[in-house]
Design an enzyme around this catalytic site. Structure first.
Site, PDB file in Angstrom:
ATOM      1  N   SER A  16       0.813  -1.223   0.000  1.00 44.31           N
ATOM      2  CA  SER A  16       0.000   0.000   0.000  1.00 44.31           C
ATOM      3  C   SER A  16       0.844   1.270   0.000  1.00 44.31           C
ATOM      4  O   SER A  16       0.388   2.322  -0.451  1.00 44.31           O
ATOM      5  CB  SER A  16      -0.945   0.023   1.205  1.00 44.31           C
ATOM      6  N   ASP A 188      -1.107   7.293   9.959  1.00 46.64           N
ATOM      7  CA  ASP A 188      -1.721   6.307  10.853  1.00 46.64           C
ATOM      8  C   ASP A 188      -0.672   5.391  11.480  1.00 46.64           C
ATOM      9  O   ASP A 188      -0.977   4.278  11.892  1.00 46.64           O
ATOM     10  CB  ASP A 188      -2.757   5.478  10.083  1.00 46.64           C
ATOM     11  N   HIS A 191       1.251   4.621   6.929  1.00 44.10           N
ATOM     12  CA  HIS A 191       1.179   5.244   5.599  1.00 44.10           C
ATOM     13  C   HIS A 191       1.671   6.681   5.636  1.00 44.10           C
ATOM     14  O   HIS A 191       1.529   7.380   6.647  1.00 44.10           O
ATOM     15  CB  HIS A 191      -0.247   5.165   5.056  1.00 44.10           C
TER      16      HIS A 191
END
Length: 287
Positions: A16, A188, A191
């Site tokens: 991600s 968070d 990320h």
């Protein structure tokens, strides 16, 4: 060997942290802007994936294009999930080494330059706050990742890259320093914020300039001449385009020489034909 086509191709491969590279202000989007008209930036990021899953996926990505000028690999954050909290994502350290080495080997054979990023450090307090914000009353008060465990994966990633004589950017160390200094790097705990995206991009550009000077944006020619070049040149637009095409053609030097020789021979024949035609016309005029 170089990438085929009018533009070079960069492959961004990872989880991600790569998938989000093209969000607003993301490091991939910024990279695409910097290399506009010079290289196609291909993003293949898979949120929540680990190296076990990416080892299978990479074979299909490699078939998308025969060769890449630059490949970036950013994997390990999910492998380093704590197994008692995230047993599906977590990958044992020895398997992570095996998977990562196989991915590097596969992509190295299909690129000019491979740059491996070690997994970044974890913003542990930010991770706990994000869990409480997302799950509210259902949030648990323990981490799914921590820096003690993640540091092991970052460390072996460097060893794997070193064994393959590849570039490794130690994002764990770099982000740890930034977080210690109070920089807002992670939204968070995992990320990137806009600042984190920019920090990774600068680290990547530094390696491009250091390892492959010709692959830095300022040293690469565009696929075709820029409009102002066409507007301000003394030559004809056709001459500019043909000259640029010969200069930037991504074919072998032998083929390029043969093409230039052929072009010269054709030019001689055309000149001879025009000269003969001119003589004939003068002869007819005297009759």
């Amino acid at each position: 060997m170089v990438a085929s086509g009018r533009r070079r191709a960069f492959l961004l491969f990872g989880d991600s942290l790569t998938q989000r590279a093209f969000e607003c202000g993301g490091w991939g989007a910024r990279l695409a802007h910097l290399f506009s008209r010079k290289a196609d930036i291909i993003c293949r990021g898979f949120g929540a994936y680990n190296t076990r899953w990416c080892r299978h996926v990479v074979r299909h990505i490699g078939s998308y294009r025969d060769y890449f000028s630059v490949v970036t690999i950013l994997l390990g954050t999910n492998d380093a999930a704590l197994p008692d909290v995230e047993p599906v994502q977590a990958v044992p350290l020895d398997e992570y080494v095996e998977n990562l080495d196989d991915i590097l080997k596969y992509l190295r054979n299909r690129s000019e330059l491979v740059i491996l990023f070690s997994p970044p450090s974890v913003g542990e307090l930010g991770r706990l706050r994000a869990q409480h914000h997302k799950y509210v009353a259902d949030a648990h008060d323990w981490l799914d990742r921590n820096n003690v465990h993640s540091a092991k994966y970052a460390s072996v990633a460097k060893v794997v890259a070193e064994n393959r004589a590849l570039v490794c950017v130690d994002m764990f160390r770099l982000t740890s320093v930034q977080l210690f200094l109070g920089e807002n790097m992670l939204i968070d705990g995992i990320h990137f914020t806009a600042r984190g995206h920019l920090f990774l991009l600068k680290s990547l550009l530094h390696e491009l300039r250091a390892e492959a000077h010709i692959l830095s944006a300022e040293n690469m020619r565009p696929d075709w001449p820029y409009g102002p070049w066409m507007q301000n040149s003394a030559g004809s637009w056709r001459e500019i385009l043909i000259g640029h095409e010969l200069e930037t053609s991504h074919i072998s030097g032998d083929k390029l020489s043969a093409l230039a020789d052929a072009f010269g021979i054709v030019s001689v024949f055309i000149s001879a034909f025009l000269f003969g035609l001119s003589v004939s016309c003068r002869g007819l005029a005297t009759l």
